[in-house]
Write a protein that holds these residues in place. Structure first.
Motif, PDB file in Angstrom:
ATOM      1  N   SER A 129       0.803  -1.230   0.000  1.00 35.81           N
ATOM      2  CA  SER A 129       0.000   0.000   0.000  1.00 35.81           C
ATOM      3  C   SER A 129       0.838   1.284   0.000  1.00 35.81           C
ATOM      4  CB  SER A 129      -0.977   0.006   1.184  1.00 35.81           C
ATOM      5  OG  SER A 129      -0.290  -0.110   2.412  1.00 35.81           O
ATOM      6  N   PRO A 130       2.018   1.357   0.663  1.00 40.53           N
ATOM      7  CA  PRO A 130       2.827   2.588   0.530  1.00 40.53           C
ATOM      8  C   PRO A 130       3.232   2.868  -0.915  1.00 40.53           C
ATOM      9  CG  PRO A 130       3.573   1.305   2.409  1.00 40.53           C
ATOM     10  CD  PRO A 130       2.603   0.442   1.663  1.00 40.53           C
ATOM     11  N   LEU A 131       3.507   1.814  -1.679  1.00 41.43           N
ATOM     12  CA  LEU A 131       3.853   2.011  -3.087  1.00 41.43           C
ATOM     13  C   LEU A 131       2.665   2.575  -3.855  1.00 41.43           C
ATOM     14  CD1 LEU A 131       5.848   1.667  -5.448  1.00 41.43           C
ATOM     15  CD2 LEU A 131       4.969  -0.665  -5.731  1.00 41.43           C
ATOM     16  N   LEU A 132       1.455   2.105  -3.549  1.00 38.06           N
ATOM     17  CA  LEU A 132       0.263   2.644  -4.208  1.00 38.06           C
ATOM     18  C   LEU A 132       0.123   4.137  -3.938  1.00 38.06           C
ATOM     19  CD1 LEU A 132      -2.395   2.280  -5.772  1.00 38.06           C
ATOM     20  CD2 LEU A 132      -3.488   1.689  -3.595  1.00 38.06           C
ATOM     21  N   MET A 133       0.414   4.574  -2.710  1.00 31.54           N
ATOM     22  CA  MET A 133       0.303   5.993  -2.374  1.00 31.54           C
ATOM     23  C   MET A 133       1.313   6.817  -3.164  1.00 31.54           C
ATOM     24  SD  MET A 133      -1.615   7.853  -0.550  1.00 31.54           S
ATOM     25  CE  MET A 133      -1.604   9.526  -1.188  1.00 31.54           C
ATOM     26  N   LEU A 134       2.543   6.327  -3.289  1.00 29.04           N
ATOM     27  CA  LEU A 134       3.544   7.031  -4.091  1.00 29.04           C
ATOM     28  C   LEU A 134       3.122   7.106  -5.552  1.00 29.04           C
ATOM     29  CD1 LEU A 134       6.852   5.489  -2.658  1.00 29.04           C
ATOM     30  CD2 LEU A 134       5.930   7.778  -2.214  1.00 29.04           C
ATOM     31  N   VAL A 135       2.536   6.018  -6.047  1.00 35.07           N
ATOM     32  CA  VAL A 135       2.124   5.978  -7.448  1.00 35.07           C
ATOM     33  C   VAL A 135       0.989   6.968  -7.712  1.00 35.07           C
ATOM     34  CG1 VAL A 135       1.003   4.504  -9.164  1.00 35.07           C
ATOM     35  CG2 VAL A 135       2.945   3.642  -7.889  1.00 35.07           C
ATOM     36  N   ILE A 136       0.033   7.082  -6.809  1.00 34.17           N
ATOM     37  CA  ILE A 136      -1.091   8.000  -7.033  1.00 34.17           C
ATOM     38  C   ILE A 136      -0.629   9.454  -6.983  1.00 34.17           C
ATOM     39  CG2 ILE A 136      -1.857   8.182  -4.631  1.00 34.17           C
ATOM     40  CD1 ILE A 136      -4.119   7.950  -7.697  1.00 34.17           C
ATOM     41  N   VAL A 137       0.344   9.770  -6.142  1.00 33.05           N
ATOM     42  CA  VAL A 137       0.872  11.133  -6.096  1.00 33.05           C
ATOM     43  C   VAL A 137       1.620  11.459  -7.388  1.00 33.05           C
ATOM     44  CG1 VAL A 137       2.486  12.683  -4.934  1.00 33.05           C
ATOM     45  CG2 VAL A 137       0.986  11.204  -3.587  1.00 33.05           C
ATOM     46  N   PHE A 138       2.438  10.521  -7.840  1.00 36.26           N
ATOM     47  CA  PHE A 138       3.167  10.750  -9.093  1.00 36.26           C
ATOM     48  C   PHE A 138       2.202  10.902 -10.265  1.00 36.26           C
ATOM     49  CE2 PHE A 138       3.799   6.965 -11.981  1.00 36.26           C
ATOM     50  CZ  PHE A 138       4.085   7.675 -13.131  1.00 36.26           C
ATOM     51  N   GLY A 139       1.136  10.090 -10.289  1.00 37.46           N
ATOM     52  CA  GLY A 139       0.149  10.205 -11.360  1.00 37.46           C
ATOM     53  C   GLY A 139      -0.575  11.535 -11.342  1.00 37.46           C
ATOM     54  N   SER A 140      -0.847  12.062 -10.157  1.00 43.07           N
ATOM     55  CA  SER A 140      -1.515  13.368 -10.048  1.00 43.07           C
ATOM     56  C   SER A 140      -0.631  14.484 -10.593  1.00 43.07           C
ATOM     57  CB  SER A 140      -1.873  13.644  -8.585  1.00 43.07           C
ATOM     58  OG  SER A 140      -2.742  12.653  -8.076  1.00 43.07           O
ATOM     59  N   LEU A 141       0.637  14.445 -10.250  1.00 42.83           N
ATOM     60  CA  LEU A 141       1.565  15.461 -10.747  1.00 42.83           C
ATOM     61  C   LEU A 141       1.706  15.374 -12.264  1.00 42.83           C
ATOM     62  CD1 LEU A 141       4.300  15.070  -7.989  1.00 42.83           C
ATOM     63  CD2 LEU A 141       2.692  16.967  -8.221  1.00 42.83           C
ATOM     64  N   ARG A 142       1.748  14.170 -12.799  1.00 44.95           N
ATOM     65  CA  ARG A 142       1.839  14.004 -14.250  1.00 44.95           C
ATOM     66  C   ARG A 142       0.602  14.545 -14.947  1.00 44.95           C
ATOM     67  NH1 ARG A 142       2.353   7.959 -16.413  1.00 44.95           N
ATOM     68  NH2 ARG A 142       0.224   7.911 -15.589  1.00 44.95           N
ATOM     69  N   CYS A 143      -0.565  14.329 -14.349  1.00 45.55           N
ATOM     70  CA  CYS A 143      -1.810  14.835 -14.928  1.00 45.55           C
ATOM     71  C   CYS A 143      -1.804  16.354 -15.010  1.00 45.55           C
ATOM     72  CB  CYS A 143      -2.993  14.350 -14.091  1.00 45.55           C
ATOM     73  SG  CYS A 143      -4.589  14.938 -14.663  1.00 45.55           S
ATOM     74  N   LEU A 144      -1.330  17.030 -13.969  1.00 44.12           N
ATOM     75  CA  LEU A 144      -1.296  18.494 -13.977  1.00 44.12           C
ATOM     76  C   LEU A 144      -0.278  19.018 -14.980  1.00 44.12           C
ATOM     77  CD1 LEU A 144      -1.557  19.197 -10.135  1.00 44.12           C
ATOM     78  CD2 LEU A 144      -3.351  19.439 -11.860  1.00 44.12           C
ATOM     79  N   GLU A 145       0.862  18.352 -15.103  1.00 45.78           N
ATOM     80  CA  GLU A 145       1.853  18.793 -16.077  1.00 45.78           C
ATOM     81  C   GLU A 145       1.309  18.679 -17.502  1.00 45.78           C
ATOM     82  OE1 GLU A 145       6.493  17.714 -17.002  1.00 45.78           O
ATOM     83  OE2 GLU A 145       4.914  16.316 -17.540  1.00 45.78           O
ATOM     84  N   GLU A 146       0.409  17.728 -17.729  1.00 44.13           N
ATOM     85  CA  GLU A 146      -0.127  17.513 -19.070  1.00 44.13           C
ATOM     86  C   GLU A 146      -0.812  18.768 -19.609  1.00 44.13           C
ATOM     87  OE1 GLU A 146      -3.220  14.501 -21.417  1.00 44.13           O
ATOM     88  OE2 GLU A 146      -2.925  14.334 -19.247  1.00 44.13           O
ATOM     89  N   PHE A 147      -1.477  19.538 -18.760  1.00 42.09           N
ATOM     90  CA  PHE A 147      -2.146  20.752 -19.227  1.00 42.09           C
ATOM     91  C   PHE A 147      -1.147  21.742 -19.827  1.00 42.09           C
ATOM     92  CE2 PHE A 147      -5.371  19.296 -16.138  1.00 42.09           C
ATOM     93  CZ  PHE A 147      -6.490  19.344 -16.945  1.00 42.09           C
ATOM     94  N   PHE A 148       0.012  21.869 -19.201  1.00 43.76           N
ATOM     95  CA  PHE A 148       1.014  22.801 -19.708  1.00 43.76           C
ATOM     96  C   PHE A 148       1.605  22.304 -21.026  1.00 43.76           C
ATOM     97  CE2 PHE A 148       0.790  23.538 -15.158  1.00 43.76           C
ATOM     98  CZ  PHE A 148       0.682  24.921 -15.104  1.00 43.76           C
ATOM     99  N   LEU A 149       1.847  20.998 -21.118  1.00 44.05           N
ATOM    100  CA  LEU A 149       2.351  20.459 -22.371  1.00 44.05           C
ATOM    101  C   LEU A 149       1.323  20.625 -23.485  1.00 44.05           C
ATOM    102  CD1 LEU A 149       4.164  17.193 -21.199  1.00 44.05           C
ATOM    103  CD2 LEU A 149       5.140  19.462 -21.631  1.00 44.05           C
ATOM    104  N   LEU A 150       0.033  20.469 -23.162  1.00 47.18           N
ATOM    105  CA  LEU A 150      -1.013  20.688 -24.156  1.00 47.18           C
ATOM    106  C   LEU A 150      -1.048  22.145 -24.600  1.00 47.18           C
ATOM    107  CD1 LEU A 150      -3.941  18.534 -22.716  1.00 47.18           C
ATOM    108  CD2 LEU A 150      -2.670  18.111 -24.826  1.00 47.18           C
ATOM    109  N   TYR A 151      -0.815  23.059 -23.668  1.00 46.94           N
ATOM    110  CA  TYR A 151      -0.772  24.479 -24.051  1.00 46.94           C
ATOM    111  C   TYR A 151       0.360  24.733 -25.038  1.00 46.94           C
ATOM    112  CZ  TYR A 151       0.679  29.325 -23.890  1.00 46.94           C
ATOM    113  OH  TYR A 151       1.093  30.573 -24.260  1.00 46.94           O
ATOM    114  N   PHE A 152       1.538  24.188 -24.739  1.00 51.30           N
ATOM    115  CA  PHE A 152       2.670  24.386 -25.652  1.00 51.30           C
ATOM    116  C   PHE A 152       2.386  23.746 -27.015  1.00 51.30           C
ATOM    117  CE2 PHE A 152       5.278  24.406 -21.556  1.00 51.30           C
ATOM    118  CZ  PHE A 152       5.306  25.793 -21.511  1.00 51.30           C
TER     119      PHE A 152
END
Length: 496
Positions: A129-152
């Motif tokens: 379960s600690p690995l799942l928590m790290l994975v969900i945080v990393f996925g959230s950050l990747r999702c937010l970065e996607e908006f900026f890449l889409l803008y570019f």
């Protein structure tokens, strides 16, 4: 500090050649990084642990889709709808980043509170379960970065897109190597390196674009985007659910996660085809949208652009299909030998996704997201049914064949949706040659992998096919285009 100019003229997409070269650089780098690291990681991380990583990644994808409400797709759709209103384009980015941030914080809190039950639900022991928590945080950050890449991407800033994504990739790769080799953290190293790299790049992007710009929410724009995006969220959640079901069935039938780990590594190698296809889509998608949104443009124009996109983006699939046996043997240790035949099937699947890319652009233009969702739902029901038949018989290969079949069904369903509303104007003969050759080569490669022919005779046949079809595909793309690309590359090397 920089921000989106409020009174600037609508930016135009980058030229095809320049943009494709920059986006291609990013995708090639993203493809090469696993090639350089997987031979190292596969010797330090066994198939069972990799299977755990893949299962938790699928669970993470469900959480992220619940948190983003299909808004990345809505951003591209309304960016072009607001092409003559730069202020609304600016508010659009801030609205979607701000709202998605709040939703993803809530999702992370839910995963933290229910970590062990959710881990068991994913078919993995609770101590992960600690690995799942790290994975969900990393996925959230990747999702937010996607908006900026889409803008570019949408604004034609290919250089900025390449700069930030390459920076993230370098940080992620360096950290993962250090954490795996020096500290022996296994799959935890993969999660920690991803989380740190995305967090660093996202923080700099928010600072450069302006905190107020990135977090200001316009409720009118948000309502419009949510009305468009929520059916897409449902579609993607169904997609991920079908993936989890398929992986869960595979794990249950085989009695462990090793087959899952082998399938995951084969998918990771075949995914290079999709990554290169995304590079091509990054340059062709703005051009598709300009055709769709500008009056006087016909489906025939879109069909010509799609032929170029298909020829460029699927060529990597041709090479991977014909030389996948040697490629897997070179990259992965003997424990992953089962991935050789899986790579061939999955590369063919990813090559077919080019159709879904252009069909999706047309469906988004027509705002047919609810109908699109219904078709995808039906194809995933069929996928589960196929898995029930194929996985007990062929295990990981059955899961791969089911994925390929569901992709074909989705393409057919999308085409039925479009046939009365918008004709893309496919260049049928050219596409038949491109994809027909991929199917034939897949059959030849599978026969060689199964040992039905002498290895050296099979290798000579596959190399001859690769050489001959390369000339044929260049003819489909157009010799003038090929000569133009080769000439510019020669000039660059001469200057160097």
């Amino acid at each position: 500090m920089t921000s989106i100019p409020a009174n600037a003229a609508p930016p135009q997409p980058a030229s095809t050649l320049k943009g494709l070269s920059l986006y291609g650089l990013v995708q090639v780098a993203n493809g090469l990084a696993p090639l350089l690291t997987v031979p190292i990681f596969a010797r330090a991380i066994g198939p069972d642990d990799y299977g755990v990583w893949d299962m938790l990644g699928a669970a993470m994808a469900i959480g992220i889709m619940l948190g983003n409400w299909g808004l990345p797709a809505a951003y591209t759709r309304f960016y072009f709808a607001y092409v003559n209103d730069a202020q609304r384009q600016q508010r659009l980015l801030g609205t979607l980043v701000g709202f998605t941030s709040l939703c993803l914080i809530a999702v992370c809190g839910l995963f933290y509170a229910l970590g062990e039950p959710l881990t068991r639900l994913a078919g993995v022991p609770a101590f992960w379960s600690p690995l799942l928590m790290l994975v969900i945080v990393f996925g959230s950050l990747r999702c937010l970065e996607e908006f900026f890449l889409l803008y570019f991407r949408n604004s034609g800033q290919a250089a900025a897109y390449a700069q930030w994504d390459l920076l993230r990739l370098v940080l992620q790769t360096a950290l993962s190597l250090v954490l795996v080799l020096a500290f022996g953290l296994g799959v935890y190293a993969l999660a920690l390196s991803c989380m740190a790299a995305y967090a660093a790049v996202l923080a700099v992007l928010i600072w450069r674009m302006g905190l107020r710009t990135c977090l200001a929410i316009d409720t009118a724009i948000l309502r419009e985007c949510l009305a468009f995006g929520w059916p897409l969220m449902t579609k993607i959640v169904m997609s991920v659910l079908s993936l989890v079901i398929s992986r869960g069935m595979l794990t249950y039938i085989t009695g462990g996660t090793a087959s899952q780990g082998i399938l995951g590594r084969a998918n990771g190698l075949a995914n290079m085809v999709f990554m290169f296809m995304v590079a091509a889509e990054n340059i062709y998608s703005p051009r598709w949208n300009h055709v769709l949104f500008q009056t006087g443009q016909t489906g025939k124009s879109l069909g010509r652009l799609f032929t170029e996109h298909a020829a460029i983006s699927s060529y990597m699939a041709l090479g991977l299909i014909l030389l996948g046996q040697e490629f897997v043997s070179l990259i992965l240790p003997p424990a992953y030998a089962g991935a050789q035949s899986l790579v061939i099937v999955l590369a063919l699947y990813y090559a077919l996704l080019a159709f879904q890319q252009v069909q999706g652009a047309a469906l988004h233009y027509l705002k047919m997201t609810k109908s699109q969702m219904a078709c995808v739902f039906g194809s995933y029901v069929a996928l589960v049914a196929l898995n029930l038949v194929l996985i007990p018989r062929w295990e990981a290969m059955g899961a791969a064949l089911g994925t390929l079949a569901s992709g074909v069904l989705t393409i057919a369903a999308f085409e039925l949706l479009l046939v009365k509303r918008y004709r893309i104007g496919y260049e049928g003969r050219k596409l038949l040659f491109l994809y027909g050759s991929l199917v034939v080569c897949s059959g030849v490669a599978m026969a060689c992998t199964a040992g039905w022919v002498d290895y050296w005779a099979g290798l000579a046949t596959r190399l001859a096919l690769l050489a001959g079809l390369s000339l044929g595909w260049a003819g489909v793309l157009g010799w003038a285009t090929v000569a133009n690309v080769a000439g510019r590359l020669w000039c660059r090397m001469a200057r160097t």
